[in-house]
Scaffold this motif. Structure first.
Motif, PDB file in Angstrom:
ATOM      1  N   UNK A 135       2.630  -4.170 -12.111  1.00 49.43           N
ATOM      2  CA  UNK A 135       2.937  -3.355 -13.280  1.00 49.43           C
ATOM      3  C   UNK A 135       4.326  -3.543 -13.835  1.00 49.43           C
ATOM      4  N   UNK A 136       5.235  -4.126 -13.054  1.00 50.75           N
ATOM      5  CA  UNK A 136       6.578  -4.377 -13.568  1.00 50.75           C
ATOM      6  C   UNK A 136       6.696  -5.851 -13.931  1.00 50.75           C
ATOM      7  N   UNK A 137       7.023  -6.675 -12.953  1.00 52.23           N
ATOM      8  CA  UNK A 137       6.967  -8.120 -13.158  1.00 52.23           C
ATOM      9  C   UNK A 137       7.890  -8.651 -14.228  1.00 52.23           C
ATOM     10  N   UNK A 138       7.385  -9.656 -14.977  1.00 54.18           N
ATOM     11  CA  UNK A 138       8.224 -10.521 -15.789  1.00 54.18           C
ATOM     12  C   UNK A 138       8.955  -9.886 -16.940  1.00 54.18           C
ATOM     13  N   UNK A 139       8.432  -8.831 -17.518  1.00 59.59           N
ATOM     14  CA  UNK A 139       9.045  -8.302 -18.728  1.00 59.59           C
ATOM     15  C   UNK A 139      10.326  -7.533 -18.467  1.00 59.59           C
ATOM     16  N   UNK A 140      10.564  -7.096 -17.238  1.00 59.23           N
ATOM     17  CA  UNK A 140      11.758  -6.296 -16.961  1.00 59.23           C
ATOM     18  C   UNK A 140      12.649  -6.896 -15.880  1.00 59.23           C
ATOM     19  N   UNK A 141      12.139  -7.866 -15.114  1.00 57.18           N
ATOM     20  CA  UNK A 141      12.922  -8.348 -13.982  1.00 57.18           C
ATOM     21  C   UNK A 141      14.232  -8.973 -14.426  1.00 57.18           C
ATOM     22  N   UNK A 142      14.222  -9.671 -15.568  1.00 61.95           N
ATOM     23  CA  UNK A 142      15.468 -10.295 -16.021  1.00 61.95           C
ATOM     24  C   UNK A 142      16.476  -9.240 -16.462  1.00 61.95           C
ATOM     25  N   UNK A 143      15.992  -8.140 -17.070  1.00 67.08           N
ATOM     26  CA  UNK A 143      16.909  -7.068 -17.480  1.00 67.08           C
ATOM     27  C   UNK A 143      17.466  -6.340 -16.263  1.00 67.08           C
ATOM     28  N   UNK A 144      16.613  -6.107 -15.257  1.00 70.34           N
ATOM     29  CA  UNK A 144      17.093  -5.467 -14.031  1.00 70.34           C
ATOM     30  C   UNK A 144      18.183  -6.316 -13.378  1.00 70.34           C
ATOM     31  N   UNK A 184      14.426   6.053  -4.881  1.00 71.07           N
ATOM     32  CA  UNK A 184      14.499   5.404  -6.203  1.00 71.07           C
ATOM     33  C   UNK A 184      15.240   6.300  -7.187  1.00 71.07           C
ATOM     34  N   UNK A 185      15.035   7.630  -7.068  1.00 69.64           N
ATOM     35  CA  UNK A 185      15.758   8.554  -7.929  1.00 69.64           C
ATOM     36  C   UNK A 185      17.260   8.466  -7.721  1.00 69.64           C
ATOM     37  N   UNK A 186      17.676   8.303  -6.473  1.00 70.62           N
ATOM     38  CA  UNK A 186      19.103   8.154  -6.177  1.00 70.62           C
ATOM     39  C   UNK A 186      19.644   6.864  -6.805  1.00 70.62           C
ATOM     40  N   UNK A 187      18.847   5.802  -6.755  1.00 68.47           N
ATOM     41  CA  UNK A 187      19.272   4.547  -7.384  1.00 68.47           C
ATOM     42  C   UNK A 187      19.440   4.711  -8.888  1.00 68.47           C
ATOM     43  N   UNK A 188      18.533   5.470  -9.503  1.00 63.68           N
ATOM     44  CA  UNK A 188      18.628   5.710 -10.946  1.00 63.68           C
ATOM     45  C   UNK A 188      19.922   6.443 -11.285  1.00 63.68           C
ATOM     46  N   UNK A 211       0.806  -1.221   0.000  1.00 62.02           N
ATOM     47  CA  UNK A 211       0.000   0.000   0.000  1.00 62.02           C
ATOM     48  C   UNK A 211       0.835   1.266   0.000  1.00 62.02           C
ATOM     49  N   UNK A 212       2.139   1.159   0.279  1.00 65.81           N
ATOM     50  CA  UNK A 212       2.993   2.350   0.295  1.00 65.81           C
ATOM     51  C   UNK A 212       3.385   2.808  -1.102  1.00 65.81           C
ATOM     52  N   UNK A 213       3.149   1.962  -2.115  1.00 65.46           N
ATOM     53  CA  UNK A 213       3.493   2.320  -3.486  1.00 65.46           C
ATOM     54  C   UNK A 213       2.270   2.904  -4.184  1.00 65.46           C
ATOM     55  N   UNK A 214       2.351   4.202  -4.481  1.00 63.88           N
ATOM     56  CA  UNK A 214       1.306   4.859  -5.261  1.00 63.88           C
ATOM     57  C   UNK A 214       1.869   5.187  -6.638  1.00 63.88           C
ATOM     58  N   UNK A 215       1.148   5.955  -7.414  1.00 67.44           N
ATOM     59  CA  UNK A 215       1.562   6.236  -8.798  1.00 67.44           C
ATOM     60  C   UNK A 215       2.940   6.887  -8.904  1.00 67.44           C
ATOM     61  N   UNK A 216       3.336   7.840  -8.035  1.00 65.38           N
ATOM     62  CA  UNK A 216       4.694   8.404  -8.180  1.00 65.38           C
ATOM     63  C   UNK A 216       5.790   7.361  -8.027  1.00 65.38           C
ATOM     64  N   UNK A 217       5.635   6.459  -7.031  1.00 66.62           N
ATOM     65  CA  UNK A 217       6.653   5.427  -6.825  1.00 66.62           C
ATOM     66  C   UNK A 217       6.691   4.455  -8.002  1.00 66.62           C
ATOM     67  N   UNK A 218       5.520   4.124  -8.529  1.00 66.50           N
ATOM     68  CA  UNK A 218       5.470   3.212  -9.669  1.00 66.50           C
ATOM     69  C   UNK A 218       6.082   3.859 -10.916  1.00 66.50           C
ATOM     70  N   UNK A 219       5.894   5.173 -11.070  1.00 63.71           N
ATOM     71  CA  UNK A 219       6.526   5.877 -12.188  1.00 63.71           C
ATOM     72  C   UNK A 219       8.041   5.847 -12.056  1.00 63.71           C
ATOM     73  N   UNK A 220       8.538   6.074 -10.837  1.00 61.60           N
ATOM     74  CA  UNK A 220       9.985   6.044 -10.626  1.00 61.60           C
ATOM     75  C   UNK A 220      10.550   4.639 -10.855  1.00 61.60           C
ATOM     76  N   UNK A 221       9.789   3.622 -10.511  1.00 61.90           N
ATOM     77  CA  UNK A 221      10.244   2.257 -10.775  1.00 61.90           C
ATOM     78  C   UNK A 221      10.297   1.986 -12.276  1.00 61.90           C
ATOM     79  N   UNK A 248       8.839  15.100  -3.881  1.00 64.32           N
ATOM     80  CA  UNK A 248       9.412  15.148  -2.527  1.00 64.32           C
ATOM     81  C   UNK A 248       9.080  13.905  -1.706  1.00 64.32           C
ATOM     82  N   UNK A 249       8.364  12.939  -2.282  1.00 65.72           N
ATOM     83  CA  UNK A 249       8.051  11.722  -1.549  1.00 65.72           C
ATOM     84  C   UNK A 249       9.350  10.967  -1.230  1.00 65.72           C
TER      85      UNK A 249
END
Length: 497
Positions: A267-276, A468-472, A138-148, A461-462
């Motif tokens: 929303x992420x899952x299988x299509x990107x996990x192997x690339x990550x 996540x931005x720092x990780x990017x 529940x802590x992941x809303x649209x901004x966090x999902x966009x950053x992911x 500012x979340x």
């Protein structure tokens, strides 16, 4: 809870349910072997047959298939350089070069062992996170999902080799192609030229098969050779691959945990996990030769592949939010058997939830053992001459493309994107960034639009967004500086004093 877990294990080990689990495993291996098919397709085919089954038996059948599809899809990825499904794209990068060197069984041995370990870890993660998963999801809303989504796009830089600009352009082309069709934020269709087929966008299977499979077939025909240039399969390679995986046990563990974490994010899952996982390993493994036949380039994505299924089940079972395509079909299966995803799966439905975890773990072990037994005979595909193998493969790929929407547009765009992939391959332009851009285009746009509409610029500012931005930033620039420092060190070491 542990008493209920033991009771669920006894239920799962009932001979009749083991039989249905083995049936699901067999069908999952078959689906994984055929390029263009996926767990979603296989699960869809099984849904009519589970109607009226008790939940434990129906889940044994469905989870048996889910557990092994991303194990068996390693066969076409390694042997033919064709993604067996969306979760096996990164395996091609080093698995297929190993097959060309005559080390197909080594790559497959490492991949299957890592798939088993990853699947078991995914099941353990699912079990351990049941009590604490609600506040996390529940802590992941649209901004966090966009950053992911942006985090996934940052893999473009990691997978561009020596030509980051080519990789960026390739990723932008993928973003452009992914934007075709219905806009996620407004009620309009884009770049369709009134072609009805394009209203829902180009199917992922068509893009993946055209981008990777078509160039491989043309290359094989033009060279008039088999996949394995030496026309041999290294003896003892299976055991060597398993030893490679054990030797890199920490990479296996880190990749599996990463796969579990990414899997439970809807929303992420299988299509990107192997690339990550592949990009993470590429920047953290020392003295690697990723992209030219490094076994660690197989170990990382394969460890994450099956682990992500356990993670994807977390939001599916607890909140009714599918973490991947296969779990979306699983929700329908639960409904057919009279179950409702949500808090009930932690109370009255807890035995079924725990039986799913046991089935996931046991099916991974059985599936890998079966794949290991089949490795040597199936690996001989890599020694078949191109003029005999390619016509058969081409028909399979056309069928795999056509099943996406059952439209002639599937075949047309398979060929068009295949020609684009051939040009990119000939000019040495990286294709993985293209696929990543395509996969994440709509989700990134959707989450950005929702974030701006709901929070304007305040979402920047979340705390989680900042992390996540720092990780990017680390992914984008950290690898560049590490590479420069290592090059300077090597140059200084080679100077005579």
């Amino acid at each position: 809870m542990f008493e209920i877990a033991i009771e669920a294990l006894v239920t799962v080990l009932d001979p009749s349910r083991i039989g249905f689990m083995l049936l699901g495993i067999s069908l999952g291996i078959l689906v994984g072997l055929l390029p263009g098919l996926s767990g979603t397709v296989g699960m869809s085919l099984l849904l009519p047959f589970i109607f009226g089954m008790d939940p434990f038996t129906g889940m044994a059948l469905l989870i048996g298939m889910v557990a092994v599809v991303h194990t068996a899809d390693t066969f076409p990825s390694v042997l033919l350089g064709i993604p067996g499904s969306s979760g096996s794209q990164a395996t091609i990068m080093d698995g297929h070069p190993l097959a060309k060197k005559g080390q197909a069984t080594r790559a497959l041995g490492a991949a299957f062992f890592c798939s088993m370990v990853g699947g078991i870890i995914g099941g353990i993660v699912l079990f351990l996170t049941i009590p604490i998963v609600r506040p996390i999801v529940l802590s992941f809303s649209s901004p966090e999902l966009f950053m992911l989504s942006l985090l996934g796009l940052s893999m473009v830089g990691l997978l561009s080799g020596k030509s980051p600009m080519k990789g960026i352009i390739s990723g932008l082309l993928g973003l452009a192609l992914g934007s075709i069709g219905a806009a996620p934020a407004v009620a309009e269709y884009r770049y369709t030229s009134d072609f009805i087929y394009l209203f829902n966008g180009i199917p992922f299977a068509v893009v993946a098969l055209g981008l990777f499979a078509f160039p491989v077939m043309i290359e094989m025909l033009s060279d008039n050779r088999s996949v394995s240039k030496g026309n041999k399969i290294v003896s003892g390679g299976l055991l060597t691959g398993i030893k490679d995986a054990i030797r890199n046990k920490w990479l296996v563990l880190k990749s599996a945990i990463l796969g579990s974490v990414v899997g439970f994010i809807p929303g992420l899952g299988g299509s990107v996990v192997d690339w990550l996982s592949y990009g993470f390993a590429q920047k953290t493994v020392k003295n690697n030769h990723f992209g030219s036949g490094d076994i660690r380039g197989v170990i990382a994505p394969e460890s994450a592949n099956n682990a992500k299924e356990g993670g994807a089940l977390i939001p599916t079972l607890m909140f009714g939010i599918p973490g991947s395509g296969t779990t979306a079909i699983l929700l329908g299966g639960l409904t057919l058997m009279g179950l409702q995803a949500g808090p009930n799966m932690l109370t009255s439905g807890l035995p079924v939830t725990l039986s799913i975890i046991w089935t996931l773990v046991i099916a991974n072990i059985f599936g890998v053992l079966l794949c290991l037994l089949l490795t040597r005979p199936i690996s001989r595909i890599s020694t078949i001459p191109a003029n005999k193998l390619v016509p058969f493969l081409f028909i399979i790929l056309l069928i795999g493309s056509f099943q996406s929407t059952k439209s002639w547009g599937d075949i047309l765009f398979f060929v068009l994107i295949g020609l684009l992939g051939l040009v990119m391959h000939s000019l040495d332009w990286p294709r993985p960034p293209f696929l990543i851009g395509f996969v994440l285009s709509l989700s990134a746009e959707r989450y950005l639009w929702i974030s701006m509409d709901r929070y304007e610029f305040a979402w920047l500012t979340h705390p989680i967004v900042i992390v996540i931005g720092a990780l990017i930033v680390v992914f984008l620039f950290g690898g560049y500086f590490v590479k420069r420092i290592s090059q300077a060190y090597e140059n200084n070491k080679g100077v005579d004093v």
